[in-house]
Every structure is written in structure tokens, then in C-alpha cells.
Design a protein around this motif. Structure first.
Motif, PDB file in Angstrom:
ATOM      1  N   GLY A  20       6.365   4.943   0.752  1.00  0.00           N
ATOM      2  CA  GLY A  20       4.935   4.986   0.786  1.00  0.00           C
ATOM      3  C   GLY A  20       4.948   5.760   2.395  1.00  0.00           C
TER       4      GLY A  20
ATOM      5  N   ASN B 224      -5.921  10.836  -0.376  1.00  0.00           N
ATOM      6  CA  ASN B 224      -5.994   9.412  -1.399  1.00  0.00           C
ATOM      7  C   ASN B 224      -5.972   8.255  -0.815  1.00  0.00           C
ATOM      8  OD1 ASN B 224      -7.412   8.695  -4.107  1.00  0.00           O
ATOM      9  ND2 ASN B 224      -5.078   9.153  -4.686  1.00  0.00           N
ATOM     10  N   ALA B 225      -6.061   7.788   0.115  1.00  0.00           N
ATOM     11  CA  ALA B 225      -5.710   6.622   0.634  1.00  0.00           C
ATOM     12  C   ALA B 225      -5.390   5.086   0.219  1.00  0.00           C
ATOM     13  CB  ALA B 225      -5.762   6.436   1.830  1.00  0.00           C
ATOM     14  N   ASP B 226      -4.571   4.326   0.023  1.00  0.00           N
ATOM     15  CA  ASP B 226      -5.227   2.984   0.168  1.00  0.00           C
ATOM     16  C   ASP B 226      -5.514   1.606   0.298  1.00  0.00           C
ATOM     17  OD1 ASP B 226      -3.635   3.506  -2.679  1.00  0.00           O
ATOM     18  OD2 ASP B 226      -2.254   2.977  -2.058  1.00  0.00           O
ATOM     19  N   LEU B 227      -5.822   2.628   2.353  1.00  0.00           N
ATOM     20  CA  LEU B 227      -6.121   1.331   2.718  1.00  0.00           C
ATOM     21  C   LEU B 227      -6.336   2.416   4.040  1.00  0.00           C
ATOM     22  CD1 LEU B 227      -6.202  -1.375   4.469  1.00  0.00           C
ATOM     23  CD2 LEU B 227      -4.151  -1.628   4.636  1.00  0.00           C
TER      24      LEU B 227
ATOM     25  N   ASP C 292       4.617   0.495   1.576  1.00  0.00           N
ATOM     26  CA  ASP C 292       5.335  -0.127   0.544  1.00  0.00           C
ATOM     27  C   ASP C 292       6.212   1.491   0.721  1.00  0.00           C
ATOM     28  OD1 ASP C 292       4.006  -1.479  -1.665  1.00  0.00           O
ATOM     29  OD2 ASP C 292       3.137   0.958  -2.958  1.00  0.00           O
TER      30      ASP C 292
ATOM     31  N   CYS D 257     -12.023   3.002   0.601  1.00  0.00           N
ATOM     32  CA  CYS D 257     -11.084   1.983   0.097  1.00  0.00           C
ATOM     33  C   CYS D 257     -11.408   1.251   0.913  1.00  0.00           C
ATOM     34  CB  CYS D 257      -9.724   3.036   0.327  1.00  0.00           C
ATOM     35  SG  CYS D 257      -9.797   3.678   1.791  1.00  0.00           S
ATOM     36  N   SER D 258     -10.106   0.100   0.809  1.00  0.00           N
ATOM     37  CA  SER D 258      -9.540  -0.664   1.220  1.00  0.00           C
ATOM     38  C   SER D 258      -9.751  -1.134   3.210  1.00  0.00           C
ATOM     39  CB  SER D 258      -9.113  -1.658   1.542  1.00  0.00           C
ATOM     40  OG  SER D 258      -9.017  -2.024   0.107  1.00  0.00           O
TER      41      SER D 258
ATOM     42  N   TYR E 244       1.216  -1.288  -0.613  1.00  0.00           N
ATOM     43  CA  TYR E 244       0.168  -0.095  -0.114  1.00  0.00           C
ATOM     44  C   TYR E 244       1.002   1.112  -0.112  1.00  0.00           C
ATOM     45  CZ  TYR E 244      -3.257  -3.398   1.579  1.00  0.00           C
ATOM     46  OH  TYR E 244      -4.662  -5.155   1.642  1.00  0.00           O
ATOM     47  N   GLY E 245       0.591   2.385  -0.417  1.00  0.00           N
ATOM     48  CA  GLY E 245       1.283   3.566  -0.640  1.00  0.00           C
ATOM     49  C   GLY E 245       1.313   4.946  -0.083  1.00  0.00           C
ATOM     50  N   ARG E 246      -0.670   4.147   0.383  1.00  0.00           N
ATOM     51  CA  ARG E 246      -1.030   5.102   1.446  1.00  0.00           C
ATOM     52  C   ARG E 246      -1.539   5.078   2.554  1.00  0.00           C
ATOM     53  NH1 ARG E 246      -1.736   9.257  -3.002  1.00  0.00           N
ATOM     54  NH2 ARG E 246       0.973  10.428  -2.851  1.00  0.00           N
ATOM     55  N   ILE E 247      -2.099   4.982   3.677  1.00  0.00           N
ATOM     56  CA  ILE E 247      -2.178   3.995   5.028  1.00  0.00           C
ATOM     57  C   ILE E 247      -2.080   5.448   5.620  1.00  0.00           C
ATOM     58  CG2 ILE E 247      -2.395   2.381   6.414  1.00  0.00           C
ATOM     59  CD1 ILE E 247      -0.420   0.622   4.923  1.00  0.00           C
TER      60      ILE E 247
END
Length: 137
Positions: free
Chosen positions: A32, A100-103, A29, A131-132, A2-5
Motif C-alpha cells: 500500500g 483515491n485514498a481509502d483513509l 496493506d 472516504c473514511s 487500507y491500500g492508500r492512506i
């Protein structure tokens, strides 16, 4: 992975927060960003009028210090501390949208009867996040 958590942090449960931060570090990542989000409840205006003017700023500053203490600078992770005001679930999801989080990672307690009628913060985030979401028990 994940790039942004986004890591939702409840500073009243620091042990859970430390577990979440450690786990987020393994999922992030290289290069990240991990954003630690703590949400302070807004003080109703009729109560705020009775408090010293700098109460909100002191609460925010204390929360920032506690968030910074959750990570080890030597780990080399890019960590952003974010203290917000309002409803926890809404502010967590807004932080995810803003960055713009991925998780989103959030801790949850074992549900009780009240959660079936009102819904916990984690449950609201799961239902409405774009997002997830990873729930840590």
C-alpha cells in the motif's frame, strides 16, 4: 486494511505527526501507499511582494525534508511526501481524491469555543471527506 492512506501532517506538532505515521504503518496493506500531506498557507500577494522570490520554494523544500524525516526507510513502506498550498482542509481532501485514498488520518486538538463557530481543520475534513477518516487525539 487500507491500500492508500493520507496522513495529514502539521509540522508544528511533530510528535503528533510521528504518532500518526506510526499508526498508519500498522493499518497499511502490504504494498500500500502512505501519502504524507502538509499544507502551507498561501502568503498574500501584498506580503509576498516584499519577500525574496525564492521564499515559497524554500518553505516547500524545508517541509519536504521534515516530512521525509518522519519515516524510516528501513521499514519498507511506500511513502510519498506531498506539500501543498492553500486551505488545509480542502487540500487534504483534494489529496485524498487525487490518490483515491481509502483513509484520511488527521490529528485533532481538544475543541474550544472557537471550534464551534469556525470549525477546526479536522472537523471540516470529517464533514466533507468522501472516504473514511480517523481522528487521532
Amino acid at each position: 486494511m487500507y491500500g492508500r492512506i493520507i496522513v495529514a501532517v502539521d509540522l508544528e506538532h511533530v510528535d503528533q505527526a510521528k504518532t500518526l505515521v506510526k499508526r498508519a504503518g500498522t493499518l497499511l496493506d502490504a504494498g500500500g501507499e502512505m501519502r504524507l500531506v502538509h499544507v502551507l498557507e498561501e502568503v498574500p500577494s501584498f506580503i509576498a511582494a516584499q519577500l525574496p522570490r525564492d521564499t515559497q520554494e524554500r518553505r516547500r523544500a524545508e517541509a519536504m525534508v521534515e516530512l521525509k524525516a518522519l519515516t524510516d526507510p528501513a521499514a519498507g513502506l511506500r511513502v510519498v511526501e506531498d506539500v501543498r498550498y492553500g486551505a488545509a482542509s480542502g487540500q487534504i481532501m483534494q489529496a485524498a481524491e487525487d490518490s483515491n485514498a481509502d483513509l484520511i488520518m488527521i490529528a485533532s486538538h481538544k475543541p474550544g469555543l472557537g471550534d464551534y463557530f469556525i470549525g477546526s481543520t479536522a472537523a471540516r475534513v470529517v464533514r466533507h471527506a468522501t472516504c473514511s477518516v480517523l481522528i487521532q487525539r
